[in-house]
Design a protein around this motif. Structure first.
Motif, mmCIF file in Angstrom:
data_model
loop_
_atom_site.group_PDB
_atom_site.id
_atom_site.type_symbol
_atom_site.label_atom_id
_atom_site.label_comp_id
_atom_site.label_asym_id
_atom_site.label_seq_id
_atom_site.Cartn_x
_atom_site.Cartn_y
_atom_site.Cartn_z
ATOM 1 N N GLY A 123 0.825 -1.199 0.000
ATOM 2 C CA GLY A 123 0.000 0.000 0.000
ATOM 3 C C GLY A 123 0.859 1.248 0.000
ATOM 4 N N ILE A 124 1.919 1.238 0.784
ATOM 5 C CA ILE A 124 2.864 2.356 0.780
ATOM 6 C C ILE A 124 3.482 2.508 -0.605
ATOM 7 N N ALA A 129 4.413 5.204 -5.767
ATOM 8 C CA ALA A 129 4.465 5.162 -7.229
ATOM 9 C C ALA A 129 3.640 6.288 -7.839
ATOM 10 N N ALA A 130 2.457 6.539 -7.276
ATOM 11 C CA ALA A 130 1.605 7.608 -7.809
ATOM 12 C C ALA A 130 2.282 8.965 -7.662
ATOM 13 N N ILE A 131 2.881 9.215 -6.508
ATOM 14 C CA ILE A 131 3.545 10.501 -6.296
ATOM 15 C C ILE A 131 4.736 10.649 -7.233
ATOM 16 N N ARG A 132 5.523 9.598 -7.394
ATOM 17 C CA ARG A 132 6.686 9.666 -8.289
ATOM 18 C C ARG A 132 6.266 9.824 -9.742
ATOM 19 N N ARG A 371 -10.984 0.726 -14.623
ATOM 20 C CA ARG A 371 -11.184 0.159 -15.965
ATOM 21 C C ARG A 371 -9.978 0.399 -16.852
ATOM 22 N N GLU A 372 -9.425 1.600 -16.794
ATOM 23 C CA GLU A 372 -8.292 1.899 -17.662
ATOM 24 C C GLU A 372 -7.039 1.163 -17.225
ATOM 25 N N ALA A 373 -6.806 1.116 -15.928
ATOM 26 C CA ALA A 373 -5.576 0.494 -15.430
ATOM 27 C C ALA A 373 -5.598 -1.022 -15.559
ATOM 28 N N GLU A 427 1.429 -3.050 -10.171
ATOM 29 C CA GLU A 427 1.468 -2.082 -11.269
ATOM 30 C C GLU A 427 0.076 -1.543 -11.578
ATOM 31 N N ARG A 428 -0.915 -2.424 -11.636
ATOM 32 C CA ARG A 428 -2.262 -1.975 -11.975
ATOM 33 C C ARG A 428 -2.865 -1.121 -10.862
ATOM 34 N N ALA A 429 -2.600 -1.491 -9.614
ATOM 35 C CA ALA A 429 -3.123 -0.696 -8.500
ATOM 36 C C ALA A 429 -2.492 0.692 -8.478
ATOM 37 N N ALA A 430 -1.189 0.763 -8.714
ATOM 38 C CA ALA A 430 -0.502 2.060 -8.746
ATOM 39 C C ALA A 430 -0.995 2.908 -9.912
ATOM 40 N N THR A 431 -1.220 2.271 -11.046
ATOM 41 C CA THR A 431 -1.722 2.997 -12.213
ATOM 42 C C THR A 431 -3.117 3.537 -11.949
#
Length: 443
Positions: A123-124, A129-132, A371-373, A427-431
């Motif tokens: 989760g961290i 990943a989103a912030i980066r 849906r997109e990720a 990867e999909r969760a971060a996306t």
């Protein structure tokens, strides 16, 4: 959007490396000998978000484990999103049962194994990943809140929320600590059962007696305890305690074959209870005996045991009241004592259930991001387990929209041996989270 998706992929190698470093820290708050490791874990998380561009990063504690709060101010007119995860982990149990060392992250067949790889240091990693991906400049205000004692029931969370309410206030709260329907289909968790537990002690004698001299005349405490615990369920396995609440589960298909595959039920063992799997798992109460204190076999003698204890754990359906359910359980135990045995019930932890009304623009944006990720339609699901702090967040911030997401899947084995993270799910969760932040910024 395709450019943003690519940016997530570009940062994932560094995020994975940082995740592996976090997994190597044995942040088990439940083990007093490893409290220093929990502090080291908080310091590592603090450093990661400082380096990611957050100007206000602090480690806080209100009598419990250290938590991290990192803040990035909202651009004018933009909402603020709180991203939650926790850096403490469950004890690893018997290390000999792990296929690889529990605190040395190891990849096998596209999964990263190790304690906390999924629950919840991934989760961290998702938030990082989103912030980066935004190079530290997200289009919304972002507050990252990484708790340090979730696996111990979050006892000081209420104090943290009260002491730092202004810092944690947000329009949207994303809690990355739940499950997905599969490695190929995401879930949005919309209901969670609550928790109530107790310790029941049965006493029949003031001292042990020779079983040959008095067996068959005087009851032993363990046999009385076994009969008492058996009264908690009917012959089908339904909970037999009166006065408990039952809700309605999300309408999803949950075939019996999946139950067996996901749980490892042994050949010949049948399911318990009545109703659909989703109903039994997400919307009905459940009672489990999770521990017994009595004479171990290695120390057993031909003695009538005078006292025996058990810990009983109850899951409370959404819409029920945890304290009222614990009172009903206590009344049942006291009323069903066999052979006049003395029964003492000591109350334990309480955690309220929660149901989310997942409608409106924020949830529409979340589903579109999924849906997109994932290139798949998200499934609204319940959770059979408990995340009591969600009710606390809802009480502290009643106007915030709460999204419960996660990086786990049916094969994660959180809390068990050989816990693992599916790297494709990460990867999909971060996306999805990155796309959601972008969508909230546009709106």
């Amino acid at each position: 959007m395709s450019e943003l998706v690519q940016k997530v992929r570009d940062v994932l190698p560094s995020v994975r490396a940082d995740l592996e470093d976090l997994v190597r820290i044995e942040s088990v708050w439940a083990d007093p000998a490893r409290r220093g490791e929990v502090q080291r874990s908080a310091e590592a998380v603090s450093k990661l978000f400082s380096e990611a561009g957050f100007g206000d990063v602090r480690i806080v504690s209100e009598g419990g484990a250290p938590a991290v709060i990192a803040r990035h101010p909202a651009p004018p007119g933009a909402p603020t999103v709180l991203l939650y995860a926790h850096h403490d982990v469950q004890p690893e149990g018997d290390r000999g049962q792990w296929e690889s060392a529990p605190f040395e992250p190891t990849e096998r067949d596209g999964r990263l194994y190790g304690r906390g790889t999924a629950d919840d240091k991934a989760g961290i990693a998702t938030h990082l990943a989103a912030i980066r991906a935004f190079a530290g400049r997200p289009p919304v205000g972002v507050t990252v809140f990484v708790e340090g004692e979730e696996e111990s029931g979050s006892p000081s969370l209420g104090a943290l929320l009260a002491a730092h309410k202004e810092l944690l206030a947000a329009d949207v709260i994303v809690i990355a600590d739940s499950d997905n329907w599969s490695t190929e289909q995401p879930s949005l968790t919309v209901s969670l059962r609550g928790l109530a537990d107790c310790v029941v002690e049965v006493a029949t004698l003031d001292h042990g007696l020779h079983s040959g001299m008095w067996g068959g005349v005087v009851p032993d405490a363990l046999s009385a305890l076994v009969r008492l615990l058996a009264s908690l369920h009917d012959d089908e396995g339904n909970v037999a305690v009166a006065g408990l609440h039952e809700a309605t589960a999300a309408d999803v298909e949950f075939p019996a074959e999946r139950v067996r595959a996901d749980t490892g039920v042994l050949d010949g063992v049948t399911e318990i209870g009545s109703g659909s799997t989703a109903q039994r798992l997400w919307a009905k109460p459940a009672i489990t005996v999770i521990g017994i204190d009595t004479t171990p076999i290695a120390s057993a003698s031909n003695t009538l045991i005078p006292r025996a204890r058990a810990k009983v754990s109850m899951r409370v359906a959404p819409g029920g009241d945890a304290a009222a359910h614990l009172a009903a359980l206590t009344s049942h135990l006291e009323a069903h004592a066999p052979w006049g045995a003395q029964v003492t019930v000591t109350p334990g932890d309480l955690g309220e259930p929660y149901a989310i009304d997942a409608t409106g623009p924020v949830y529409d944006a979340a589903r579109a991001a999924f849906r997109e990720a994932w290139a798949a339609e998200p499934v609204d699901t319940g959770v059979g387990g408990s995340i009591p702090f969600i009710a606390e967040f809802a009480a502290a911030f009643p106007d915030a929209k709460i999204l419960v997401t996660g990086v786990e899947d049916p094969n994660t084995q959180a809390h068990s041996i050989n816990e693992s993270l599916h790297l494709g799910v990460l990867e999909r969760a971060a996306t999805a989270e990155t796309l959601l932040l972008e969508a909230l910024g546009r709106s």
